[in-house]
Motif scaffolding. Structure first.
Motif, PDB file in Angstrom:
ATOM      1  N   LEU A   1      34.909  25.831-108.698  1.00 55.42           N
ATOM      2  CA  LEU A   1      34.696  25.666-110.138  1.00 55.42           C
ATOM      3  C   LEU A   1      35.237  24.332-110.641  1.00 55.42           C
ATOM      4  O   LEU A   1      34.766  23.810-111.651  1.00 55.42           O
ATOM      5  CB  LEU A   1      35.359  26.822-110.896  1.00 55.42           C
TER       6      LEU A   1
ATOM      7  N   GLN B   1      31.399  34.001-113.930  1.00 59.25           N
ATOM      8  CA  GLN B   1      31.879  33.059-112.926  1.00 59.25           C
ATOM      9  C   GLN B   1      33.327  32.602-113.174  1.00 59.25           C
ATOM     10  O   GLN B   1      33.968  32.092-112.273  1.00 59.25           O
ATOM     11  CB  GLN B   1      30.970  31.802-112.886  1.00 59.25           C
ATOM     12  N   TYR B   2      33.801  32.783-114.376  1.00 55.70           N
ATOM     13  CA  TYR B   2      35.190  32.378-114.646  1.00 55.70           C
ATOM     14  C   TYR B   2      35.775  33.217-115.786  1.00 55.70           C
ATOM     15  O   TYR B   2      35.056  33.834-116.571  1.00 55.70           O
ATOM     16  CB  TYR B   2      35.276  30.886-114.985  1.00 55.70           C
TER      17      TYR B   2
ATOM     18  N   GLY C   1      38.268  30.491-111.723  1.00 61.27           N
ATOM     19  CA  GLY C   1      37.061  31.000-111.081  1.00 61.27           C
ATOM     20  C   GLY C   1      37.250  32.423-110.587  1.00 61.27           C
ATOM     21  O   GLY C   1      38.330  32.782-110.095  1.00 61.27           O
TER      22      GLY C   1
ATOM     23  N   TYR D   1      33.528  32.379-107.078  1.00 54.95           N
ATOM     24  CA  TYR D   1      34.059  31.055-107.430  1.00 54.95           C
ATOM     25  C   TYR D   1      35.575  31.044-107.266  1.00 54.95           C
ATOM     26  O   TYR D   1      36.249  32.065-107.430  1.00 54.95           O
ATOM     27  CB  TYR D   1      33.717  30.701-108.887  1.00 54.95           C
TER      28      TYR D   1
ATOM     29  N   GLY E   1      39.993  26.167-110.623  1.00 52.73           N
ATOM     30  CA  GLY E   1      39.957  26.261-112.072  1.00 52.73           C
ATOM     31  C   GLY E   1      40.552  25.045-112.736  1.00 52.73           C
ATOM     32  O   GLY E   1      40.750  23.992-112.120  1.00 52.73           O
TER      33      GLY E   1
END
Length: 596
Positions: A374, A411-412, A431, A435, A438
């Motif tokens: 990510l 995804q996060y 993430g 993922y 971060g």
């Protein structure tokens, strides 16, 4: 023989009587005045009954000023009642008396009493009832008794001859639902320091106790409580102490909220049935032995904010098959994963330069799997906000360099910290699922400078300007405001010789700013204590003095009245002056211009 027997009986009875008197009056040999409580310890919310009393007969006091000081942060005053023995002593005064009591000032109770003759004091003077506050800190609390003035009917001060005994008691720690709480050092929150249950298998730790947040769990609080199976931690929690849940073999899953910043060494060691753990975003270190011997733990997602994993942190986690780990985690103890499943898979992102070397050296049987990174992109948010007193959660925009679209919750995830009070707040964008990695963002919560406190930085004089320091109570920002210079202003009177009921006094005036003398040798008339202007000097005037001395009422509203109330010119207005007034009232003291 009969005479000898009677003598022995007489001696024995005398000894019994003496011992009985000593038992009834335990303070008689040590104090003239004392305060005691009905118990030695109290819980929060309980009532305290305190008694001020004269343990033995005291026949030498005609006037008395006394106060009792208590800790208002721990105690709330409920009532003050004069004792039956005080009432008896007052009734015995036939030639005039005055009594005043005041408890309007938080933290203190005042008494003042005066009579034309000496009182016969013995027994209960007053009974006071307090509530122990629900937020009172545990420990000793004192009731401090002090005599500030006392005299006999011959005007001889007795203060040095009196012995006064103060009192104290313990406030015990309070438990709620078998949890024991204690205030943190800053007094703004509570931590859990004890747990007294072995029969309950589910525990939900409250976010608040007594109106304040619960922010911590002290070391070893739940250690070896194998009966615990379900534990819920609150979002207010900031730290978990060393060995806090060590040996809690009944726990199968634990979610540590993102508010937690530190987890102590060995905190969950020996939790042999722990199969699932959610670690907090923002955690930086996994300490030594934190999850050692969690033999059923199958997988762990280590937040991208963790940079260090300590010795034996996951040692002997036999079932541990998958560890999601960040490229930011670049300090891992050699034995951090010793004794784990031989086919352990480390899930990370491409470009993790540290992990391959670590695996080759310490865990050659482990495998590696990849997730998307990510952090290959940007995350942005607004940088400045104004303090509101509520949580501020700026919108975060994430864009990957690949152009791939990612969305919050899929995804996060976004975690906000320190986002209420003024200062620098943090945002963690982490993430999830497929993922990893971060971003750590910050934004400012700025002060509106709405709560300004003025302090004199430089005082103005008669001829020179000064200035105020205008300080924002929230952020400490300081600005200056001019204080114009003053001209000479008469307003301070300095007493050179105080008047009494027998002689005049003298004073001069000064400028309120530079203290320059302006008028000199101004005569102050003799004291004439007709304080209510009824053309009589009697116990009503004495009561005005006592009410002023105990701060219960102030009828001495002019300088003239203050001079007249201070009959002996000692600068104090107390029971000694009240005693003078009573003596004038019955003709024992004769002053100019008045006949009793």
């Amino acid at each position: 023989m009969n005479k000898m027997f009677k003598k022995i009986v007489s001696v024995v009875l005398t000894l019994v009587l003496v011992m009985g008197v000593l038992a009834i009056s335990p303070f008689a040999a040590t104090a003239n005045i004392a305060v005691k409580t009905d118990k030695e310890s109290y819980l929060q919310g309980e009532k305290v009954t305190a008694t001020v009393y004269f343990p033995s007969e005291l026949k030498t006091l005609a006037s008395l000023d006394m106060n009792l000081t208590y800790d208002s942060t721990k105690l709330e005053l409920v009532s003050v009642d004069s004792g039956k023995d005080l009432d008896t002593a007052l009734k015995a005064q036939v030639n005039g008396k005055a009594f005043s009591e005041n408890h309007s000032q938080i933290g203190k109770i005042f008494w003042a009493i005066a009579g034309t003759n000496n009182f016969d004091f013995k027994g209960t003077f007053a009974t006071i009832v307090f509530n122990v506050k629900t937020k009172a800190a545990a420990g000793k609390s004192a009731l401090t008794l002090a005599v500030t003035a006392a005299a006999n009917s011959g005007y001889v001060s007795m203060v040095k001859n009196l012995t006064v005994q103060s009192g104290s008691f313990e406030i015990e720690k309070v438990a709620a639902n078998d949890l024991v709480f204690e205030r943190t050092a800053d007094g703004k929150a509570y931590e859990i320091i004890g747990y007294h249950c072995i029969t309950v298998d589910s525990l939900s730790i409250p976010a608040q106790y007594a109106g304040l947040p619960v922010v911590g769990i002290a070391d070893s609080v739940f250690k070896s409580h194998a009966e615990l199976k379900n534990v819920v931690l609150p979002d207010s929690l900031k730290y978990i102490g060393a060995n806090a849940f060590n040996g809690c073999s009944g726990i199968t899953a634990i979610t540590i909220p993102d508010s937690v910043e530190t987890i102590g060494a060995g905190a969950f060691a020996g939790c042999t049935n722990l199969a699932s753990v959610t670690l907090p975003i923002g955690l930086e270190t996994i300490e030594n032995n934190t999850f050692k011997e969690c033999s059923f733990l199958e997988g762990i997602d280590i937040p991208f904010t963790v940079t260090k994993i300590g010795s034996s942190a996951f040692a002997d986690c036999f079932c541990l098959a998958n560890v999601k780990i960040s490229k930011r985690t670049t300090n891992i103890a050699d034995n951090a994963f010793s004794g784990c499943f031989s086919g352990l898979v480390f899930t990370t992102v491409e470009g993790n330069k540290y992990l391959p070397t670590y695996i080759e050296k310490n865990f050659p049987t482990a495998n590696t799997a990849m997730v998307k990174d990510l952090s290959l992109g940007t995350a942005t948010c607004d940088s400045d906000f104004t303090y509101t007193g509520s949580e501020i959660k700026p919108t975060v925009n994430v864009k990957l360099t690949s152009g791939e679209r990612v969305s919050k919750g899929r995804q996060y995830k976004v975690v906000y910290k320190n986002n209420i009070e003024r200062g620098i707040a943090k945002i963690f964008v982490a993430g999830i699922e497929d993922y990893g990695e971060g971003y750590i963002l910050t934004f400012n919560i700025n002060c509106g400078h709405t709560d300004i406190k003025k302090e004199i930085g430089k005082a103005a004089t008669c001829t020179k300007d000064g200035y105020y320091n205008c300080i924002c109570s929230a952020c400490g920002n300081i600005t200056k405001e001019k204080i114009p210079a003053f001209g000479h202003t008469e307003g301070i009177w300095v007493i050179e010789v105080r008047p009494t009921i027998y002689k005049t006094g003298r004073k001069h005036s000064e400028c309120v700013d530079c203290r320059a003398v302006m008028r000199t040798n101004v005569v102050i008339p003799k004291s004439f204590p007709d304080l209510n202007y009824d053309k009589q000097i009697n116990s009503s005037d004495a009561l005005i003095v006592l009410q002023y001395a105990t701060e219960i009422k102030n009828e001495l509203t002019t300088q003239e009245l203050l001079y007249n109330a201070d009959t002996n010119g000692d600068g104090l207005i107390n029971s000694g002056d009240a005693l003078d007034i009573l003596q004038i009232a019955i003709g024992k003291i004769v002053i100019d211009g008045y006949t009793a």
